[in-house]
Design a protein around this motif. Structure first.
Motif, PDB file in Angstrom:
ATOM      1  N   ASN A  65      46.286  75.610  40.033  1.00  0.00           N
ATOM      2  CA  ASN A  65      47.729  75.581  40.263  1.00  0.00           C
ATOM      3  C   ASN A  65      48.309  76.990  40.244  1.00  0.00           C
ATOM      4  O   ASN A  65      49.111  77.367  41.110  1.00  0.00           O
ATOM      5  CB  ASN A  65      48.403  74.722  39.199  1.00  0.00           C
ATOM      6  CG  ASN A  65      49.867  74.533  39.473  1.00  0.00           C
ATOM      7  OD1 ASN A  65      50.267  73.994  40.489  1.00  0.00           O
ATOM      8  ND2 ASN A  65      50.707  75.013  38.558  1.00  0.00           N
ATOM      9  N   SER A  66      47.892  77.788  39.267  1.00  0.00           N
ATOM     10  CA  SER A  66      48.365  79.172  39.178  1.00  0.00           C
ATOM     11  C   SER A  66      47.956  79.974  40.407  1.00  0.00           C
ATOM     12  O   SER A  66      48.756  80.734  40.973  1.00  0.00           O
ATOM     13  CB  SER A  66      47.808  79.820  37.905  1.00  0.00           C
ATOM     14  OG  SER A  66      48.224  81.158  37.799  1.00  0.00           O
ATOM     15  N   VAL A  67      46.706  79.797  40.832  1.00  0.00           N
ATOM     16  CA  VAL A  67      46.199  80.554  41.978  1.00  0.00           C
ATOM     17  C   VAL A  67      46.920  80.162  43.262  1.00  0.00           C
ATOM     18  O   VAL A  67      47.292  81.033  44.070  1.00  0.00           O
ATOM     19  CB  VAL A  67      44.679  80.365  42.125  1.00  0.00           C
ATOM     20  CG1 VAL A  67      44.194  80.907  43.464  1.00  0.00           C
ATOM     21  CG2 VAL A  67      43.950  81.067  40.987  1.00  0.00           C
ATOM     22  N   GLN A 119      38.509  80.338  34.781  1.00  0.00           N
ATOM     23  CA  GLN A 119      39.249  81.344  34.019  1.00  0.00           C
ATOM     24  C   GLN A 119      38.892  82.743  34.509  1.00  0.00           C
ATOM     25  O   GLN A 119      39.749  83.630  34.597  1.00  0.00           O
ATOM     26  CB  GLN A 119      38.943  81.214  32.526  1.00  0.00           C
ATOM     27  CG  GLN A 119      39.599  80.031  31.839  1.00  0.00           C
ATOM     28  CD  GLN A 119      41.115  80.126  31.710  1.00  0.00           C
ATOM     29  OE1 GLN A 119      41.794  79.125  31.537  1.00  0.00           O
ATOM     30  NE2 GLN A 119      41.664  81.323  31.809  1.00  0.00           N
ATOM     31  N   GLU A 120      37.608  82.945  34.854  1.00  0.00           N
ATOM     32  CA  GLU A 120      37.177  84.237  35.390  1.00  0.00           C
ATOM     33  C   GLU A 120      37.847  84.516  36.729  1.00  0.00           C
ATOM     34  O   GLU A 120      38.234  85.658  37.014  1.00  0.00           O
ATOM     35  CB  GLU A 120      35.657  84.256  35.529  1.00  0.00           C
ATOM     36  CG  GLU A 120      34.894  84.186  34.216  1.00  0.00           C
ATOM     37  CD  GLU A 120      34.683  82.773  33.677  1.00  0.00           C
ATOM     38  OE1 GLU A 120      33.913  82.630  32.713  1.00  0.00           O
ATOM     39  OE2 GLU A 120      35.295  81.822  34.211  1.00  0.00           O
ATOM     40  N   ALA A 121      37.980  83.474  37.541  1.00  0.00           N
ATOM     41  CA  ALA A 121      38.650  83.649  38.834  1.00  0.00           C
ATOM     42  C   ALA A 121      40.105  84.068  38.638  1.00  0.00           C
ATOM     43  O   ALA A 121      40.627  84.910  39.379  1.00  0.00           O
ATOM     44  CB  ALA A 121      38.584  82.357  39.642  1.00  0.00           C
ATOM     45  N   LEU A 122      40.754  83.504  37.623  1.00  0.00           N
ATOM     46  CA  LEU A 122      42.142  83.881  37.361  1.00  0.00           C
ATOM     47  C   LEU A 122      42.249  85.361  37.006  1.00  0.00           C
ATOM     48  O   LEU A 122      43.202  86.038  37.408  1.00  0.00           O
ATOM     49  CB  LEU A 122      42.716  83.024  36.241  1.00  0.00           C
ATOM     50  CG  LEU A 122      44.220  83.164  36.008  1.00  0.00           C
ATOM     51  CD1 LEU A 122      45.008  82.694  37.227  1.00  0.00           C
ATOM     52  CD2 LEU A 122      44.645  82.387  34.769  1.00  0.00           C
ATOM     53  N   THR A 177      33.881  79.397  42.490  1.00  0.00           N
ATOM     54  CA  THR A 177      33.840  80.854  42.627  1.00  0.00           C
ATOM     55  C   THR A 177      33.935  81.252  44.095  1.00  0.00           C
ATOM     56  O   THR A 177      34.740  82.116  44.466  1.00  0.00           O
ATOM     57  CB  THR A 177      32.556  81.423  41.998  1.00  0.00           C
ATOM     58  OG1 THR A 177      32.518  81.087  40.610  1.00  0.00           O
ATOM     59  CG2 THR A 177      32.502  82.941  42.155  1.00  0.00           C
ATOM     60  N   LEU A 178      33.137  80.620  44.939  1.00  0.00           N
ATOM     61  CA  LEU A 178      33.167  80.946  46.370  1.00  0.00           C
ATOM     62  C   LEU A 178      34.535  80.640  46.977  1.00  0.00           C
ATOM     63  O   LEU A 178      35.073  81.438  47.765  1.00  0.00           O
ATOM     64  CB  LEU A 178      32.081  80.163  47.104  1.00  0.00           C
ATOM     65  CG  LEU A 178      30.632  80.542  46.790  1.00  0.00           C
ATOM     66  CD1 LEU A 178      29.671  79.517  47.394  1.00  0.00           C
ATOM     67  CD2 LEU A 178      30.303  81.942  47.310  1.00  0.00           C
ATOM     68  N   LEU A 179      35.108  79.497  46.631  1.00  0.00           N
ATOM     69  CA  LEU A 179      36.410  79.117  47.178  1.00  0.00           C
ATOM     70  C   LEU A 179      37.475  80.142  46.818  1.00  0.00           C
ATOM     71  O   LEU A 179      38.207  80.636  47.688  1.00  0.00           O
ATOM     72  CB  LEU A 179      36.814  77.740  46.655  1.00  0.00           C
ATOM     73  CG  LEU A 179      38.241  77.288  46.999  1.00  0.00           C
ATOM     74  CD1 LEU A 179      38.420  77.128  48.500  1.00  0.00           C
ATOM     75  CD2 LEU A 179      38.578  75.978  46.276  1.00  0.00           C
ATOM     76  N   TYR A 180      37.545  80.485  45.535  1.00  0.00           N
ATOM     77  CA  TYR A 180      38.655  81.343  45.121  1.00  0.00           C
ATOM     78  C   TYR A 180      38.415  82.823  45.385  1.00  0.00           C
ATOM     79  O   TYR A 180      39.390  83.578  45.507  1.00  0.00           O
ATOM     80  CB  TYR A 180      39.047  81.026  43.678  1.00  0.00           C
ATOM     81  CG  TYR A 180      39.777  79.699  43.658  1.00  0.00           C
ATOM     82  CD1 TYR A 180      41.018  79.584  44.276  1.00  0.00           C
ATOM     83  CD2 TYR A 180      39.188  78.553  43.127  1.00  0.00           C
ATOM     84  CE1 TYR A 180      41.676  78.366  44.335  1.00  0.00           C
ATOM     85  CE2 TYR A 180      39.847  77.326  43.187  1.00  0.00           C
ATOM     86  CZ  TYR A 180      41.097  77.246  43.801  1.00  0.00           C
ATOM     87  OH  TYR A 180      41.738  76.040  43.889  1.00  0.00           O
ATOM     88  N   VAL A 181      37.173  83.218  45.561  1.00  0.00           N
ATOM     89  CA  VAL A 181      36.912  84.557  46.099  1.00  0.00           C
ATOM     90  C   VAL A 181      37.343  84.602  47.559  1.00  0.00           C
ATOM     91  O   VAL A 181      38.001  85.557  48.005  1.00  0.00           O
ATOM     92  CB  VAL A 181      35.433  84.949  45.937  1.00  0.00           C
ATOM     93  CG1 VAL A 181      35.092  86.170  46.803  1.00  0.00           C
ATOM     94  CG2 VAL A 181      35.122  85.260  44.475  1.00  0.00           C
TER      95      VAL A 181
END
Length: 258
Positions: free
Chosen positions: A125-127, A158-161, A194-198
């Motif tokens: 949601n934040s992203v 959390q790492e992605a954030l 990870t792949l999606l948010y990168v």
């Protein structure tokens, strides 16, 4: 996605004028099971004609329109749902994603902010609010107003954030993903998010080639198959939609130049 309570399959997938609502409902389950989004939309059109005040029908048509990449129609269906059932407004994160792809970035950002009233520990949601604000107000504003999330238990999120906060590079996230000691479904889920948010991070940065690379990897059907208990099928579909959206936009730009 939670589906309507349905009966056994009806033998045909053709929408006929004389079918009852229950028969159409059975056919809808068949279309949904086959991921036949155009057929599902056609069935829902008929069901809404019969019962225009039933809120859930607009929810299902909104999500099916999204899957069919009819983004404006999806937002309109979510809006009708909210008019019929205002209490659901805050919970509709799917509406925010439809707003993003429809180009309603400010509205999408507001939807994700409202979702915090429903669930306040969801990194996604934040992203997605960040992604909307990056489009409507720029990257600096998006980073400055990033919603803090502290307790999303899903591996990698959390790492992605932290990447969106500017504290971690995409390369470090990808390296950690490759070195994970997780196995099986958990590893597949970690890899997918990870792949999606990168990919989406690079998209916000205007780095389309890198975005396309990682979104394509996230949208791999084999990845979904290996992690079905840890990967949202809606978000897996979103990876493919985002990848195709880049291709469509680049083709438009190329055609305009020629």
């Amino acid at each position: 996605m939670i589906l309507l309570s349905l009966l056994l399959f009806f033998p045909t997938a053709v929408v006929a004028q004389d079918l009852t609502f229950d028969q159409l409902n059975v056919q809808l389950r068949q279309a949904l099971d086959k991921d036949d989004h155009p057929q599902a939309i056609q069935l829902l059109d008929k069901m809404i004609e019969m019962k225009p005040d039933l809120p859930n029908l607009y929810y299902y048509r909104a999500t099916e329109n999204y899957m069919a990449e009819n983004f404006r129609a999806s937002v309109n269906d979510f809006d009708t749902l909210i008019k019929l059932q205002p209490s659901r407004s805050d919970s509709l994160w799917e509406r925010g994603i439809s707003c993003y792809f429809a180009g309603d970035y400010a509205d999408g950002a507001k939807q994700f902010l409202d979702y915090q009233n429903y669930h306040d520990q969801d990194v996604e949601n934040s992203v997605w609010r960040y992604l909307c604000l990056a489009k409507s107000e720029g990257l600096a504003k998006a980073r400055e107003t990033l919603i803090p999330i502290e307790r999303d238990p899903r591996p990698g999120l959390q790492e992605a954030l932290e990447m969106y906060r500017g504290n971690v590079t995409p390369e470090k996230l990808l390296d950690a993903m490759e070195k994970t000691e997780l196995t099986g479904q958990a590893a597949a889920g970690y890899r997918f998010y990870t792949l999606l948010y990168v990919g989406l991070y690079y998209l916000a940065e205007g780095k389309d080639d890198l975005a396309a690379k990682y979104l394509k990897l996230a949208a791999d059907p084999k990845l979904l198959d290996s992690g079905r208990s840890r990967i949202s099928t809606y978000m897996w579909a979103t990876a493919g939609i985002a990848h195709r959206d880049i291709a469509h936009r680049k083709k438009k730009e190329s055609d305009a130049e020629n």
